[in-house]
Each structure stands twice: as structure tokens, then as C-alpha cells.
Scaffold this active site. Structure first.
Site, PDB file in Angstrom:
ATOM      1  N   HIS A 112       0.654  -1.559  -0.440  1.00  0.00           N
ATOM      2  CA  HIS A 112       0.317  -0.380  -0.572  1.00  0.00           C
ATOM      3  C   HIS A 112       1.347   0.987  -0.047  1.00  0.00           C
ATOM      4  O   HIS A 112       2.097   1.324   0.648  1.00  0.00           O
ATOM      5  CB  HIS A 112      -0.993   0.018   1.040  1.00  0.00           C
ATOM      6  CG  HIS A 112       0.010  -0.121   2.585  1.00  0.00           C
ATOM      7  ND1 HIS A 112       0.254   1.289   3.294  1.00  0.00           N
ATOM      8  CD2 HIS A 112       0.004  -0.561   3.271  1.00  0.00           C
ATOM      9  CE1 HIS A 112       0.817   0.825   3.738  1.00  0.00           C
ATOM     10  NE2 HIS A 112       0.498   0.003   4.419  1.00  0.00           N
ATOM     11  N   TRP A 141       1.538   7.218   9.937  1.00  0.00           N
ATOM     12  CA  TRP A 141       2.242   6.615  10.874  1.00  0.00           C
ATOM     13  C   TRP A 141       3.293   5.860  10.298  1.00  0.00           C
ATOM     14  O   TRP A 141       4.457   5.546  10.544  1.00  0.00           O
ATOM     15  CB  TRP A 141       1.383   5.207  11.541  1.00  0.00           C
ATOM     16  CG  TRP A 141       0.795   5.543  13.112  1.00  0.00           C
ATOM     17  CD1 TRP A 141       0.156   6.815  12.701  1.00  0.00           C
ATOM     18  CD2 TRP A 141      -0.092   4.432  13.537  1.00  0.00           C
ATOM     19  NE1 TRP A 141      -0.634   6.789  14.159  1.00  0.00           N
ATOM     20  CE2 TRP A 141      -0.751   5.324  14.548  1.00  0.00           C
ATOM     21  CE3 TRP A 141      -0.533   3.323  13.683  1.00  0.00           C
ATOM     22  CZ2 TRP A 141      -1.507   5.465  15.669  1.00  0.00           C
ATOM     23  CZ3 TRP A 141      -0.910   3.018  14.483  1.00  0.00           C
ATOM     24  CH2 TRP A 141      -1.467   3.860  15.360  1.00  0.00           C
ATOM     25  N   GLU A 186      -2.664  -6.942   7.315  1.00  0.00           N
ATOM     26  CA  GLU A 186      -1.627  -6.838   8.229  1.00  0.00           C
ATOM     27  C   GLU A 186      -0.819  -8.023   9.701  1.00  0.00           C
ATOM     28  O   GLU A 186      -1.800  -8.160  10.079  1.00  0.00           O
ATOM     29  CB  GLU A 186      -0.453  -5.618   8.685  1.00  0.00           C
ATOM     30  CG  GLU A 186       0.677  -5.475   9.368  1.00  0.00           C
ATOM     31  CD  GLU A 186       2.298  -5.839   8.020  1.00  0.00           C
ATOM     32  OE1 GLU A 186       2.498  -6.843   8.011  1.00  0.00           O
ATOM     33  OE2 GLU A 186       2.230  -5.024   7.740  1.00  0.00           O
TER      34      GLU A 186
END
EC number: 5.4.2.12
Length: 208
Positions: free
Chosen positions: A12, A17, A85
Site C-alpha cells: 500500500h 504512521w 498486516e
């Protein structure tokens, strides 16, 4: 019959973050503006590879990235939770520096005390990729849209790398991808890793 289809494993785009070097895990962080631009740019390149199917993690940062390719190709994205994830437990939201300070030994091994086992991650990503391949014709191309750690674990599993060699594969940059192709004797080999452009005029060696 040996596998003849190829798989593109696409990470992605950038998130806030990512910039702050925070462990995202399964926290559902969206793309930032840079990440959205990265996804659009990479989608234009990947569309030229004429994929036959797109499967993606349902977390927003991967789902939005995948949608950029769907808009370019007219394909429908199939979402698979198996591509999420790695669950990071108490590490999620913490910076790399904070993790190293609090869990130095675990960090060195990437062993999250209350997180998901990395081998389990590789297995579920592998299974999700196989489910995606069911939508792809012979000699076709599947694009798997996911996350850095999970995709590396999945690729390691598909290549048959033992756990102690999983770090042989370097990190995937935001919106970069790796390509897996079939071995003649069955199984998979790594054709490209951490790519961000399409090869042009490349001549393969005789050792292929």
C-alpha cells in the site's frame, strides 16, 4: 501441471504512521495525501501489465490502494482478511525507537510478545494468494495488495525460505511490488523485488 500464472505482491501507499515510523499492524490507518498519489502513480504502471484479478487486504490503506488499480483496469477488487498486516499486539502505535527501548531482545528477533507469529502470517497470506489465483486464467496475472511485513512473510512462504532466512528479502517500500513466477518443477521463484517501475528492453540470461 506446473503453475503458469504470475503474482504481483503490491504494498500500500504511504500513511502518516509510516512517516512517523510507528508499528501499524492491524490498526486501520488511512493513506495520507502522498500515499494516495503514490497509489495512483503505481496503478498506472501496474495496469500496463494487464492484470486479470485483484485481491486486497480489507484494511483501508490497502483497500484504497487496490481501488486505484481497479479504476484503471475495470476489475473488481476482492477483499480477503487473510492479507491483513501482522497483528502487533502492544507494539501497535509505538515508534521503532520506543519498541527497541522497551523490548530490545524481542525487537532484534522481530518476535512480538503478544502479537501474531510470523510463520502464521506467511501461511495465511499464502492461502489468500492461492484463493486469488482461482480467479486467474492460465498464463494470467494476479495482483495481491497488502502490507510490508505480511507480504514479505507470504513471499518467504511461497519461496520455501526457512524462518532463519526470512530477512534475506529486504523491505518493500510504499507502493513498491514484487513479482513471483512459476518454477518449471513446481513452486515459485522471485522475478522482481521492491520494484517501482516496469523493466524495459530487458534481455534475460540463458539461465532462466
Amino acid at each position: 501441471m506446473p503453475e503458469t500464472r504470475r503474482i504481483v505482491c503490491w504494498r500500500h501507499g504511504q500513511t502518516t504512521w509510516n512517516v512517523e515510523k510507528r508499528f501499524q499492524g492491524q490498526t486501520d490507518i488511512p493513506l495520507n495525501e502522498v500515499g494516495e498519489a503514490q497509489a495512483r502513480e503505481a496503478a498506472a504502471l501496474l495496469a500496463a501489465m494487464r492484470p486479470d484479478a485483484i485481491v486486497a487486504s480489507d484494511l483501508r490503506r490497502a483497500a484504497v490502494t487496490a481501488q486505484c488499480l481497479a479504476e484503471r483496469t475495470g476489475l473488481e477488487v476482492e477483499y480477503d482478511k487473510g492479507l491483513r498486516e501482522r497483528f502487533g499486539g502492544s507494539w501497535e502505535g509505538l515508534t521503532t525507537a520506543e519498541i527497541r527501548e522497551r523490548w530490545p531482545e524481542h525487537d532484534a528477533r522481530m518476535d512480538i510478545p503478544d502479537g501474531e507469529d510470523v510463520l502464521a502470517v506467511g501461511e495465511r497470506v499464502h492461502e489468500a494468494a492461492l484463493r486469488g489465483l482461482e480467479r486467474v486464467p492460465e498464463h494470467g496475472l494476479l495482483v495481491v495488495v497488502g502490507h510490508g511485513a505480511a507480504l514479505r512473510s507470504g513471499i518467504s512462504r511461497m519461496l520455501g525460505l526457512p524462518p532463519e532466512l526470512r530477512q534475506v528479502l529486504g523491505p518493500l517500500g510504499n507502493c513498491s511490488w514484487s513479482v513471483l513466477g512459476p518454477l518449471r518443477v513446481g513452486g515459485w521463484r522471485l522475478l522482481e523485488h521492491n520494484a517501482a517501475s516496469l523493466p524495459e528492453g530487458r534481455v534475460l540470461s540463458d539461465d532462466r
